[in-house]
Design an enzyme around this catalytic site. Structure first.
Site, short mmCIF file in Angstrom:
data_model
loop_
_atom_site.label_atom_id
_atom_site.label_comp_id
_atom_site.label_asym_id
_atom_site.label_seq_id
_atom_site.Cartn_x
_atom_site.Cartn_y
_atom_site.Cartn_z
N LYS A 139 0.86 -1.19 0.00
CA LYS A 139 -0.06 -0.02 0.07
C LYS A 139 0.66 1.14 -0.14
O LYS A 139 1.67 1.39 0.67
CB LYS A 139 -0.89 -0.05 1.27
CG LYS A 139 -1.98 1.04 1.29
CD LYS A 139 -3.12 0.62 0.47
CE LYS A 139 -4.00 2.00 0.31
NZ LYS A 139 -3.71 2.85 -0.86
N LYS A 183 5.59 2.33 -2.71
CA LYS A 183 5.43 3.81 -3.26
C LYS A 183 6.19 3.80 -4.73
O LYS A 183 6.71 2.88 -4.95
CB LYS A 183 6.55 4.61 -2.23
CG LYS A 183 6.05 6.18 -2.06
CD LYS A 183 4.94 6.29 -1.26
CE LYS A 183 4.47 7.60 -0.91
NZ LYS A 183 3.46 7.61 0.17
#
Length: 431
Positions: A80, A116
């Site tokens: 995430k 990311k």
């Protein structure tokens, strides 16, 4: 014979965000005596994706863009993390930010790992149509490297709900008709009309405000009349200011990518926000404040400082000028290790990024659940859930800080890393 005066000495390499996050990790790992095998695993990323892809511009020319997605760890669940569009995006920045996401999701108690990425681009130089084509082409190139149960991107610097809508639509378009509805939660931070969560736009800034509020309550301090400055006046900076103003705090300085302004008597958050919208996103020229030297921004007299822009903003070069007694890190990695040492020596409290700005990923988790379960949550319910979850994290960090006589960042990292360590010890290492 060489004349020593003519020999140019090599300049020291600039400390990067990756150096900072690794030093923070290793310090916490030493403190908790982290299992050496788990330490090896967490010191590196799982997967690193670099994509060079062509996009046709409005004038017919083709430009090549470089996109990144770094997946650090998924021991606790799917990867995430956000996607940012900025010239500073590179592989090291993505590595550092992905690691911070792993600690952030773990600290928040979420069933996620950390990732990311983004595109090395200045989005202000491209039209909306070009940005849409760039986004869709990048999404297509990522392919199965993202997915609702594998890696779930979200907005970050210079990306927003519209960006997420383009990604979701492109990704779902690659699936069969019967599978499309099952893939809506491939991204979070979508528009509310496209599966987004009410209040997701303010979740990060609201979380920054809440951690400041919790800190004030813990120390029996009233926020009314307290002066604060904000670096970055996007979603995070604006919403943190919005809620602080409601509590009676006074905004006295703001900095964005265009410059800095200050007013010792106070700046209206709403007036400044509306002005920036009408001024191509810039706060410069705001009639109710004076321009201020950006290099001296952190020296503005205040009680609270909220760095909510980019990483490595408070360093050894300016940490000694900080007037605030509290730093609330709205951005990821805004304080480097050397700057933090100076702040701590001066007795300045830092609410670390992986706690302070975790409201965004908590809000993303709520949106993911909403899409997954086919539910619709109301704003008041969402903000109440967010406050409850953040208060739990805050109290864990404060208790750890007091019990172990350490600082809040070390406490936050230790709690996050220990949760992942436990998962590895219980599951073992394949094969």
């Amino acid at each position: 014979m060489i004349n020593e005066q003519t020999v140019e000495k090599p300049k020291p390499l600039k400390r990067g965000m990756l150096d900072n996050v690794l030093e923070q990790f290793n310090h916490a790992a030493d403190v908790i005596n982290l299992n050496p095998n788990v330490r090896k695993i967490l010191s590196i990323t799982n997967t690193e994706i670099i994509i060079n892809f062509p996009v046709r511009m409005d004038n017919g020319d083709v430009e090549i863009f470089t996109g990144y997605r770094v997946q650090h760890n998924n021991a606790l669940g799917p990867y995430k993390g956000g996607l940012r569009y900025h010239p500073t995006v590179d592989i090291d920045a993505a590595r550092a930010l992905a690691m911070w996401m792993t600690w952030k999701t773990s600290l928040a108690g979420l069933p996620y790992g950390g990732a990311k990425g983004g595109i090395q681009i200045d989005p202000s130089k491209y039209s909306k149509n070009e940005l849409e084509r760039i986004t869709r082409r990048f999404t297509y190139a990522l392919g199965e490297n993202i997915g609702p149960e594998h890696d779930i991107p979200a907005p970050d610097v210079n990306t927003n709900a519209q960006t997420m809508a383009w990604i979701a639509d492109t990704y779902m378009s690659t699936k069969s008709t019967s599978e499309r509805s099952k893939n809506q939660h491939v991204v979070t931070g979508k528009p509310t009309g496209s599966g987004g969560l009410e209040g997701r736009d303010r979740a990060t800034g609201y979380g920054v405000f809440l951690t400041i509020k919790f800190w004030a309550e813990k120390n029996n301090i009233s926020l009314a009349g307290k002066k604060y400055i904000v670096q970055g006046f996007g979603n995070v900076g604006y919403w943190a200011s919005h809620f602080l103003e409601i509590e009676g705090a006074k905004l006295v300085g703001v900095q964005d990518a265009f410059g800095s302004v200050q007013n010792k008597e106070g700046i209206s958050t709403e007036d400044l926000f509306n002005y920036s919208i009408s001024n191509n996103g810039s706060i410069l020229g705001f009639p109710e404040a004076e321009p201020f030297d950006s290099k001296e921004f952190f020296s503005i007299d205040c009680d609270i400082c909220i760095p909510a822009a980019l990483g490595n903003q408070i360093t050894k070069h300016n940490a000694h000028t900080v007037k605030a007694t509290l730093i609330a890190e709205g951005a990821n990695g805004p304080t480097d290790v050397e700057g933090e040492k100076i702040l701590m020596e001066r007795g300045i409290t830092i609410i670390p990024d992986i706690l302070c700005n975790s409201g965004g990923v908590i809000g993303s988790y709520f949106e993911w659940l909403q899409n997954r379960n086919g539910e619709l949550w109301q704003m008041d319910e969402i903000l109440e859930k967010l406050e409850k979850k953040l208060r739990t994290s805050f109290e864990k960090v404060v208790n750890y800080t007091e019990e172990n006589k350490t600082d809040m960042r070390t406490a936050a990292f230790s709690i996050a890393i220990e949760r992942i360590e436990k998962a590895y010890i219980l599951r073992g290492i394949f094969p």
